[in-house]
Enzyme design. Structure first.
Site, PDB file in Angstrom:
ATOM      1  CD  GLU A   1      22.671 -39.925  20.762  1.00  0.00           C
ATOM      2  OE1 GLU A   1      21.951 -39.629  19.792  1.00  0.00           O
ATOM      3  OE2 GLU A   1      23.621 -40.717  20.663  1.00  0.00           O
ATOM      4  CG  ASN A   2      22.887 -33.210  18.434  1.00  0.00           C
ATOM      5  OD1 ASN A   2      22.037 -34.068  18.264  1.00  0.00           O
ATOM      6  ND2 ASN A   2      23.131 -32.271  17.550  1.00  0.00           N
TER       7      ASN A   2
END
Lengths: 239, 216
Positions: free
Chosen positions: B46-47
Site C-alpha cells: 500500500e505504501n
C-alpha cells in the site's frame, strides 16, 4: 553554494531557520511520509524546537514512538491528528485513549484522495468505501444515482512539509522509492509548501521528464543534511 | 511447523503466475516464503510499490525502501514506485487479483471484522477497508479460534465490520472454507484435524459438497 533568496519565485532556496519561522501555532500542517521514507525529519525537528503549539497534523500515520511526528505528539503540541492508522505507535494510541490528542481516522486511500482532491481544487470525492461500516455514521451518506455513497470533503492545509529526493532552486521536486507516498499529493494541497531535500540542483538539474511535483506548487526549498540518526535504516525493521 | 506456517503454506497454493497480490500485515507476510520458485507474480504494498521482493538484509536494506508494515524490502526487476493515490487506484480500481488479510471475526455470509474492538483495540483503518471491499478475491488467513478458544467463524459478526460480504475464502490451521452466494462451504480439512473437530470449533453454519473432503 547557491544564493539564498526567499522572496524570489525564480529562486526558492530558503534557509532552514527562515522556513521554520513561517510556521505558526494553531495551523494545520500536512506532513509527507509513510513510515520513515518521505518523512521530512529535519523540518519536524525544526517544529519541535520552534515553540509552536496547538497544531493539527495530517499524515498517513504517526511514525513510531520517538520518531518523526510522534515527537510532536509526545511533546503535547499537537491538538488533532487526521490520519489513517496508528498501528506502529503504541504511545500515540495511549495518548488517544487518554484523550491527550484528538484523532480522526480515514481509510488510507480515501485520505490520499481527500488530499489529492483538495490540491486539485475540488470540493470532495464520492466513494462507496465504508458505506456498510460504522465510519458511515460520522459521514455524509447520500444516494448517488441509486447507489449508497459517502461524500468525503477535500482536505487542504495551511502548510505542507515535504521530503523530496532532489529539488531545483525553482522548486521542481522529484521523489525516490517508497518515499513518494503522500508527498506529491500534499505538495499540491497547502497554502505554504516547504520541501526539504538532500540535493539542491540548478534549474535544469532535474530532467523535465522526471519532475514529479512542478515548481508552481512549491514555495520554499530547504537543503538538509542526510543525518543517519534521522534518516538511517531502523535496525528493528530489518529481518 | 507452527500453525501460522501451516496457514501460509496452504495460502501460497492459491497463488499462480501472473497474479497481482497484496499481503496484509502479520501472518500474510509469511506467504512468499512458501511460493513455488516458478510462480511469477507482482506483490503490491500500500505504501507505493508494485513488484516487492524478499525482505532486505543488513547489507542491502535501503532507508527509503520499505513495505506497508515498515519492514525493509528488496524489489524485483520490473518493479515500480508511486504515490498513495495511485497505490489505492490499484486497490479500488480492482487490479488486485487477491488480497490476504487477517481477521478477528468472519461471518458465514463473508462479512469481515478486523479493524476495531471498541474500547480495547483501535489502531485505525489503514488500507484494510479498501482491500476488503475492492480486491477481486479476498482470502482471510487466520487462526481458527481466538486465544480464548472461541470460533472466529460465526453466524453474524459481533464487532464493527471492515466490509460486508467481502470474504471469498478462509484458510485456518484446521480447514479451508469458501463462501459462495452467501453460503459457507468446507473445502478441505487439515491432515492433523477431523470433521468432528472442525464442527466442534466452528460456530458458523457450513455445508459440504460431495462425500469426500480433501486433506491439505
Amino acid at each position: 553554494m547557491l544564493p539564498l533568496n526567499a522572496d524570489n519565485k525564480m529562486n526558492k532556496l530558503t534557509s532552514y531557520t527562515e522556513a521554520i519561522s513561517l510556521i505558526k501555532s494553531e495551523q494545520s500542517i500536512m506532513v509527507g511520509g509513510f513510515g520513515n521514507p518521505g518523512t521530512p525529519m529535519t523540518l519536524i525537528e525544526g517544529l519541535l524546537k520552534s515553540g509552536v503549539r496547538n497544531l493539527t497534523i495530517i499524515k498517513n500515520e504517526a511514525n513510531e514512538p520517538g520518531i518523526g511526528i510522534s515527537r510532536l505528539v509526545e511533546k503535547g503540541i499537537v491538538r488533532k491528528l487526521i490520519i489513517s492508522h496508528l498501528g506502529l505507535n503504541s504511545r500515540v494510541i495511549e495518548m488517544m485513549n487518554n484523550k491527550q490528542v484528538e484523532i480522526e481516522f480515514h481509510p488510507q486511500g480515501i485520505l490520499a484522495e481527500k488530499i489529492r482532491s483538495g490540491g486539485a481544487g475540488l470540493l470532495g470525492i464520492i466513494t462507496d468505501i465504508g458505506v456498510d461500516t460504522i465510519i458511515a455514521d460520522t459521514r455524509k451518506v447520500v444516494d448517488f444515482y441509486g447507489q449508497k455513497a459517502i461524500l468525503e470533503k477535500s482536505i487542504r492545509a495551511d502548510v505542507a512539509l515535504i521530503h523530496a529526493a532532489a529539488a531545483d532552486t525553482l522548486g521542481n521536486l522529484c521523489y525516490t522509492k517508497t518515499a513518494f507516498n503522500f508527498n506529491p499529493l500534499m505538495a499540491q494541497a497547502a497554502d505554504l509548501v516547504i520541501a526539504e531535500t538532500f540535493e539542491v540542483l540548478e534549474p535544469g538539474g532535474i530532467d523535465p521528464d522526471h519532475v514529479h511535483t512542478p515548481c508552481v506548487f512549491v514555495d520554499h526549498v530547504v537543503h538538509v543534511e542526510n543525518n543517519p540518526r534521522l534518516y538511517g535504516v531502523l535496525a528493528h525493521h530489518v529481518l | 511447523m507452527s500453525y501460522k506456517q501451516r496457514i501460509a503454506e496452504r495460502a501460497a497454493r492459491t497463488v499462480s503466475t501472473g497474479m497481482t497480490i497484496n499481503l496484509g500485515i502479520g501472518l500474510p507476510t509469511l506467504i512468499p516464503c512458501y511460493l513455488d520458485q516458478e510462480v511469477q507474480l507482482l506483490i503490491h504494498s500500500e505504501n507505493g510499490v508494485l513488484g516487492a521482493g524478499k525482505a532486505a538484509t543488513q547489507e542491502n536494506a535501503h532507508p527509503m525502501q520499505i513495505d506497508a508494515g515498515g519492514g525493509y524490502i528488496t524489489v524485483n526487476k520490473g518493479a515500480s514506485f508511486f504515490d498513495s493515490a495511485t497505490s489505492f487506484a490499484i486497490v479500488r480500481g480492482g487490479r488486485l487479483d487477491i488480497a490476504f488479510l487477517g481477521a478477528l471475526e468472519v461471518s458465514e455470509k463473508g462479512d469481515l471484522a478486523n479493524w476495531i474492538i471498541p474500547g480495547k483495540f483501535a489502531p485505525g483503518i489503514g488500507g484494510g477497508m479498501e482491500l476488503a471491499q475492492k480486491a477481486r478475491k479476498l482470502i482471510v488467513v487466520t487462526s481458527h479460534c481466538t486465544k480464548k478458544g472461541q470460533s472466529k467463524l460465526i453466524p453474524e459478526c459481533t464487532l464493527p465490520v471492515t466490509a460486508k460480504k467481502c470474504v471469498d475464502m478462509i484458510i485456518t490451521e484446521l480447514a479451508v472454507f469458501e463462501i459462495k452466494n452467501d453460503e459457507l462451504f468446507l473445502l478441505e480439512i487439515a491432515r492433523e484435524s477431523s470433521l468432528d473437530e472442525i464442527t466442534e470449533k466452528t460456530a458458523a453454519r457450513f455445508r459440504i459438497r460431495g462425500k469426500e473432503i480433501p486433506e491439505f
